[in-house]
Design a protein around this motif. Structure first.
Motif, PDB file in Angstrom:
ATOM      1  N   LEU A  36       0.823  -1.211   0.000  1.00 51.13           N
ATOM      2  CA  LEU A  36       0.000   0.000   0.000  1.00 51.13           C
ATOM      3  C   LEU A  36       0.857   1.262   0.000  1.00 51.13           C
ATOM      4  O   LEU A  36       0.416   2.322  -0.446  1.00 51.13           O
ATOM      5  CB  LEU A  36      -0.932   0.012   1.221  1.00 51.13           C
ATOM      6  N   GLY A  37       2.086   1.122   0.475  1.00 50.98           N
ATOM      7  CA  GLY A  37       2.984   2.272   0.515  1.00 50.98           C
ATOM      8  C   GLY A  37       3.689   2.520  -0.799  1.00 50.98           C
ATOM      9  O   GLY A  37       4.301   3.577  -0.996  1.00 50.98           O
ATOM     10  N   ASP A  45      -6.119  -0.886  -7.615  1.00 47.55           N
ATOM     11  CA  ASP A  45      -5.483  -2.175  -7.336  1.00 47.55           C
ATOM     12  C   ASP A  45      -6.115  -2.820  -6.101  1.00 47.55           C
ATOM     13  O   ASP A  45      -6.318  -4.031  -6.057  1.00 47.55           O
ATOM     14  CB  ASP A  45      -3.980  -1.989  -7.102  1.00 47.55           C
ATOM     15  N   ALA A  46      -6.412  -1.992  -5.102  1.00 47.60           N
ATOM     16  CA  ALA A  46      -6.977  -2.493  -3.854  1.00 47.60           C
ATOM     17  C   ALA A  46      -8.414  -2.973  -4.033  1.00 47.60           C
ATOM     18  O   ALA A  46      -8.919  -3.738  -3.213  1.00 47.60           O
ATOM     19  CB  ALA A  46      -6.923  -1.411  -2.781  1.00 47.60           C
ATOM     20  N   PRO A  57      -9.210  -7.680  -2.262  1.00 43.14           N
ATOM     21  CA  PRO A  57      -8.400  -7.969  -1.074  1.00 43.14           C
ATOM     22  C   PRO A  57      -9.221  -7.861   0.217  1.00 43.14           C
ATOM     23  O   PRO A  57      -9.045  -8.657   1.145  1.00 43.14           O
ATOM     24  CB  PRO A  57      -7.312  -6.895  -1.130  1.00 43.14           C
ATOM     25  N   ALA A  58     -10.140  -6.885   0.253  1.00 42.86           N
ATOM     26  CA  ALA A  58     -10.960  -6.690   1.450  1.00 42.86           C
ATOM     27  C   ALA A  58     -11.890  -7.872   1.700  1.00 42.86           C
ATOM     28  O   ALA A  58     -12.177  -8.211   2.855  1.00 42.86           O
ATOM     29  CB  ALA A  58     -11.771  -5.403   1.316  1.00 42.86           C
ATOM     30  N   HIS A  59     -12.374  -8.501   0.635  1.00 39.63           N
ATOM     31  CA  HIS A  59     -13.225  -9.684   0.800  1.00 39.63           C
ATOM     32  C   HIS A  59     -12.435 -10.824   1.451  1.00 39.63           C
ATOM     33  O   HIS A  59     -12.957 -11.547   2.306  1.00 39.63           O
ATOM     34  CB  HIS A  59     -13.790 -10.140  -0.549  1.00 39.63           C
ATOM     35  N   TRP A  60     -11.169 -10.964   1.034  1.00 37.86           N
ATOM     36  CA  TRP A  60     -10.327 -11.997   1.642  1.00 37.86           C
ATOM     37  C   TRP A  60     -10.097 -11.695   3.125  1.00 37.86           C
ATOM     38  O   TRP A  60     -10.109 -12.601   3.964  1.00 37.86           O
ATOM     39  CB  TRP A  60      -8.988 -12.082   0.910  1.00 37.86           C
ATOM     40  N   GLY A  77      -8.136   4.266   1.321  1.00 37.29           N
ATOM     41  CA  GLY A  77      -9.157   4.835   0.442  1.00 37.29           C
ATOM     42  C   GLY A  77     -10.181   3.866  -0.106  1.00 37.29           C
ATOM     43  O   GLY A  77     -11.053   4.252  -0.891  1.00 37.29           O
ATOM     44  N   LEU A  78     -10.109   2.593   0.299  1.00 40.99           N
ATOM     45  CA  LEU A  78     -11.075   1.609  -0.201  1.00 40.99           C
ATOM     46  C   LEU A  78     -12.403   1.763   0.546  1.00 40.99           C
ATOM     47  O   LEU A  78     -12.422   1.806   1.773  1.00 40.99           O
ATOM     48  CB  LEU A  78     -10.543   0.192   0.008  1.00 40.99           C
TER      49      LEU A  78
END
Length: 226
Positions: A36-37, A45-46, A57-60, A77-78
């Motif tokens: 993320l950095g 991408d996120a 990625p958040a679902h995982w 920012g997601l």
């Protein structure tokens, strides 16, 4: 409840191409922070969906109970209410289906659409009932979940609990004095009575037919040939 990747051919190789997804699945905070950095990683991408399940990625992270990963993604920012294409699964759906109470509690406090429905018309509360998680159900209920919403086949959360024999969920509704449960049970009892009445009527008709046949036989006079 971790996904059994060993049963999915090529899953590990596939996720090698999606380092953000892999880091969130594993709860690898150092790798996630590094990714993320990097300037090359953006919100796009996120929010990218992998070709394995179509998850971000958040679902995982939500699926595997990685709250810290969710926090980092949202800080980057997601949005919390991101949903998969096609199936419409939100982070709350995935967390509730896996009984991930910590993730669901965090999401409920951070701007999710609590009553969002997926492609089956099911809300996160439906998924909590499927999982049999009273804790998840309570979290959603406390944050304004509409338990009267129906799925695409017309099932409310309470209907689903009764249909799937989720006794703990049913007891939760009973303890809360839920009017929807009372109405549901009233309808079910009425349906049973109507079925019983119908069965009794059929039995009575069958008995009447047999009696008529027997009576007819009794009235037959056999005339011997002379």
């Amino acid at each position: 409840m971790e996904t059994e990747f060993t049963e999915l051919s090529g899953a590990e190789d596939l996720l090698e191409s999606f380092p953000l997804h892999r880091a969130c699945r594993d709860g690898d905070l150092c790798t996630l922070a590094g990714l993320l950095g990097e300037a090359v990683v953006s919100v796009c991408d996120a929010s990218a969906q992998d070709p394995l399940f179509g998850w971000t990625p958040a679902h995982w992270a939500a699926h595997n109970g990685k709250v810290e990963c969710l926090e980092m993604l949202v800080k980057a920012g997601l949005p919390c209410d991101i949903a998969t294409h096609g199936t419409g699964l939100t982070l709350a759906h995935v967390a509730a289906l896996e009984g991930q109470t910590a993730c669901l509690a965090w999401l409920s406090k951070n701007g999710i659409s609590i009553n969002a429905q997926d492609h089956m018309g099911e809300t996160a509360a439906h998924k909590a009932v499927r999982c049999g998680s009273v804790e998840c159900l309570h979290i959603l209920n406390q944050h304004g979940a509409d338990l009267s919403l129906q799925s695409s086949i017309g099932s409310t959360v309470i209907d689903l609990a009764v249909q799937n024999h989720q006794r703990q969920c049913i007891e939760y509704f009973k303890a809360g004095g839920d009017s929807h449960l009372t109405n549901h049970m009233t309808c079910m009892n009425g349906r049973r009575k109507r079925m019983q009445t119908g069965e009794e009527a059929l039995l009575d008709m069958d008995s009447a037919k047999r009696l008529k046949v027997e009576s007819g036989r009794a009235c037959i006079t056999v005339i011997p040939c002379v």
